[in-house]
Scaffold this active site. Structure first.
Site, PDB file in Angstrom:
ATOM      1  N   ASP A  20       0.824  -1.212   0.000  1.00 14.62           N
ATOM      2  CA  ASP A  20       0.000   0.000   0.000  1.00 14.62           C
ATOM      3  C   ASP A  20       0.864   1.270   0.000  1.00 14.62           C
ATOM      4  O   ASP A  20       2.007   1.265   0.468  1.00 14.62           O
ATOM      5  CB  ASP A  20      -0.895  -0.015   1.247  1.00 14.62           C
ATOM      6  CG  ASP A  20      -2.018   0.999   1.146  1.00 14.62           C
ATOM      7  OD1 ASP A  20      -2.351   1.423   0.021  1.00 14.62           O
ATOM      8  OD2 ASP A  20      -2.570   1.378   2.204  1.00 14.62           O
ATOM      9  N   HIS A  37       2.963   3.134  -8.658  1.00 12.63           N
ATOM     10  CA  HIS A  37       2.850   1.690  -8.927  1.00 12.63           C
ATOM     11  C   HIS A  37       4.131   1.173  -9.590  1.00 12.63           C
ATOM     12  O   HIS A  37       4.636   0.107  -9.259  1.00 12.63           O
ATOM     13  CB  HIS A  37       1.643   1.407  -9.827  1.00 12.63           C
ATOM     14  CG  HIS A  37       0.331   1.770  -9.186  1.00 12.63           C
ATOM     15  ND1 HIS A  37       0.017   1.425  -7.887  1.00 12.63           N
ATOM     16  CD2 HIS A  37      -0.748   2.452  -9.657  1.00 12.63           C
ATOM     17  CE1 HIS A  37      -1.194   1.867  -7.591  1.00 12.63           C
ATOM     18  NE2 HIS A  37      -1.677   2.503  -8.649  1.00 12.63           N
ATOM     19  N   LEU A 131      10.689 -20.903  -3.339  1.00 13.11           N
ATOM     20  CA  LEU A 131       9.715 -19.914  -2.849  1.00 13.11           C
ATOM     21  C   LEU A 131       8.481 -19.966  -3.752  1.00 13.11           C
ATOM     22  O   LEU A 131       8.604 -19.952  -4.973  1.00 13.11           O
ATOM     23  CB  LEU A 131      10.330 -18.508  -2.900  1.00 13.11           C
ATOM     24  CG  LEU A 131       9.386 -17.322  -2.667  1.00 13.11           C
ATOM     25  CD1 LEU A 131       8.900 -17.285  -1.213  1.00 13.11           C
ATOM     26  CD2 LEU A 131      10.086 -16.003  -2.982  1.00 13.11           C
TER      27      LEU A 131
HETATM   28  C1  FPP Z   1      -2.023   0.039  -3.325  1.00 15.30           C
HETATM   29  O1  FPP Z   1      -1.520   1.361  -3.365  1.00 15.30           O
HETATM   30  C2  FPP Z   1      -1.392  -0.729  -4.399  1.00 15.30           C
HETATM   31  C3  FPP Z   1      -2.050  -1.283  -5.428  1.00 15.30           C
HETATM   32  C4  FPP Z   1      -3.517  -1.208  -5.591  1.00 15.30           C
HETATM   33  C5  FPP Z   1      -1.332  -2.020  -6.483  1.00 15.30           C
HETATM   34  C6  FPP Z   1      -0.051  -2.672  -6.094  1.00 15.30           C
HETATM   35  C7  FPP Z   1       0.721  -2.945  -7.300  1.00 15.30           C
HETATM   36  C8  FPP Z   1       2.068  -2.889  -7.442  1.00 15.30           C
HETATM   37  C9  FPP Z   1       2.991  -2.693  -6.338  1.00 15.30           C
HETATM   38  C10 FPP Z   1       2.717  -3.024  -8.754  1.00 15.30           C
HETATM   39  C11 FPP Z   1       2.178  -4.013  -9.721  1.00 15.30           C
HETATM   40  C12 FPP Z   1       2.151  -5.415  -9.259  1.00 15.30           C
HETATM   41  C13 FPP Z   1       2.778  -6.447  -9.867  1.00 15.30           C
HETATM   42  C14 FPP Z   1       2.522  -7.829  -9.410  1.00 15.30           C
HETATM   43  C15 FPP Z   1       3.738  -6.265 -10.932  1.00 15.30           C
HETATM   44  P1  FPP Z   1      -2.549   2.545  -3.551  1.00 15.30           P
HETATM   45  O2  FPP Z   1      -2.577   2.919  -4.979  1.00 15.30           O
HETATM   46  O3  FPP Z   1      -3.873   2.183  -2.963  1.00 15.30           O
HETATM   47  O4  FPP Z   1      -1.871   3.684  -2.709  1.00 15.30           O
HETATM   48  P2  FPP Z   1      -2.594   4.825  -1.891  1.00 15.30           P
HETATM   49  O5  FPP Z   1      -3.276   4.150  -0.725  1.00 15.30           O
HETATM   50  O6  FPP Z   1      -1.476   5.693  -1.473  1.00 15.30           O
HETATM   51  O7  FPP Z   1      -3.553   5.481  -2.825  1.00 15.30           O
END
Ligand code: FPP
Length: 252
Positions: A20, A37, A131
């Site tokens: 997150d 991201h 893993l």
């Molecule tokens: C939450 O942060 C994160 C996500 C919804 C996506 C997580 C994805 C990645 C780390 C990269 C892609 C994944 C792979 C497997 C390659 P948020 O956007 O909700 O952050 P915020 O709470 O600050 O808005």
């Protein structure tokens, strides 16, 4: 050095992470959320590598929830593209490190490009054992339970399972994580204290470790901090503290 403080014989078998804070990380830098991201993928690479090196058997990362479809179309598209890119770019290193890709969630609802990349990655890594990397995609803890209950109900309807024989192991065996140990440690960066519909059944006795560090800033050192802290915890699974027979209670 943090690694020296770890007892490598008492590592969690299974670590789960809610990745997150990507959006906030980017916005604080005046960048579009999607940059967060992209930066988050680098954190994922580093953590996957560190888990494999340490000998942690299972890592589950929350990459896209059943609720994430509510985000703007552009953001959803970029997340799906990042997944495909990650799988293409990392596949050789994943194989070299003996890592098996195991996606969990309602995968049939993902775009074709994502499904094809996942299928290819699963096939290439299927004989890897060091893993297991569970990628939670279009994943929701409640949908997982709905899917499990549906399959169980179908077996009951066909007469291959009797309702009286349904127990916890039946539910366990019908989850996307069937056959895997429950997570010992859940890591949640970015400062929130929520489970967010993640692994609702499997987290029953999991230790939680929260940090205000945003996921794109999350590095190996933060993983090691979480592991050191985890090893200081006394896990009781509803029983007594070691050596204390006077304790009683409902379980913690
Ligand atoms: C939450 O942060 C994160 C996500 C919804 C996506 C997580 C994805 C990645 C780390 C990269 C892609 C994944 C792979 C497997 C390659 P948020 O956007 O909700 O952050 P915020 O709470 O600050 O808005």
């Amino acid at each position: 050095m943090l690694k020296a403080r770890l007892d490598l014989h008492r590592l969690p078998r299974h670590v789960a992470i809610i990745m997150d804070g990507n959006g906030r990380w980017a916005q604080r830098r005046g960048l579009p959320r999607t940059y967060g991201h992209r930066a988050g993928v680098e954190s994922l690479r580093e953590v996957v590598r560190a888990c494999a090196e340490l000998g942690i058997g299972y890592l589950t990362v929350y990459a896209f929830s059943t609720e994430n479809w509510k985000r703007p179309r552009d953001e959803v598209d970029i997340l799906m593209n990042l997944l495909v890119e990650y799988l293409h770019r990392e596949i050789d290193e994943l194989c070299a490190n003996d890592i098996r890709i195991h996606p969990i969630g309602r995968l049939q609802e993902l775009p074709v490009s994502a499904r094809e990349a996942l299928e290819a990655a699963c096939l290439r890594t299927r004989n890897n054992h060091r893993l297991v990397l569970n990628l939670a995609l279009n994943y929701g803890g409640r949908t997982e339970l709905v899917d499990a209950v549906r399959t169980i109900a179908q077996k009951v309807a066909r007469g291959v399972l009797s309702p009286g024989d349904i127990d916890e192991s039946t539910i366990d065996g019908h989850l996307y994580t069937a056959g895997q140990p429950d997570p010992d440690l859940l890591i949640r960066p970015a400062g929130d204290y929520r489970v967010s519909n993640f692994l609702l059944w499997q987290l029953s006795y999991t230790e939680f470790w929260m940090t205000t560090v945003m996921w794109p800033d999350f590095r190996r050192v933060h993983l090691l901090q979480a592991l050191v802290d985890y090893q200081r915890r006394e896990r009781r699974f509803g029983g007594l503290v070691r050596g204390d027979r006077s304790c009683s209670g409902t379980g913690s």
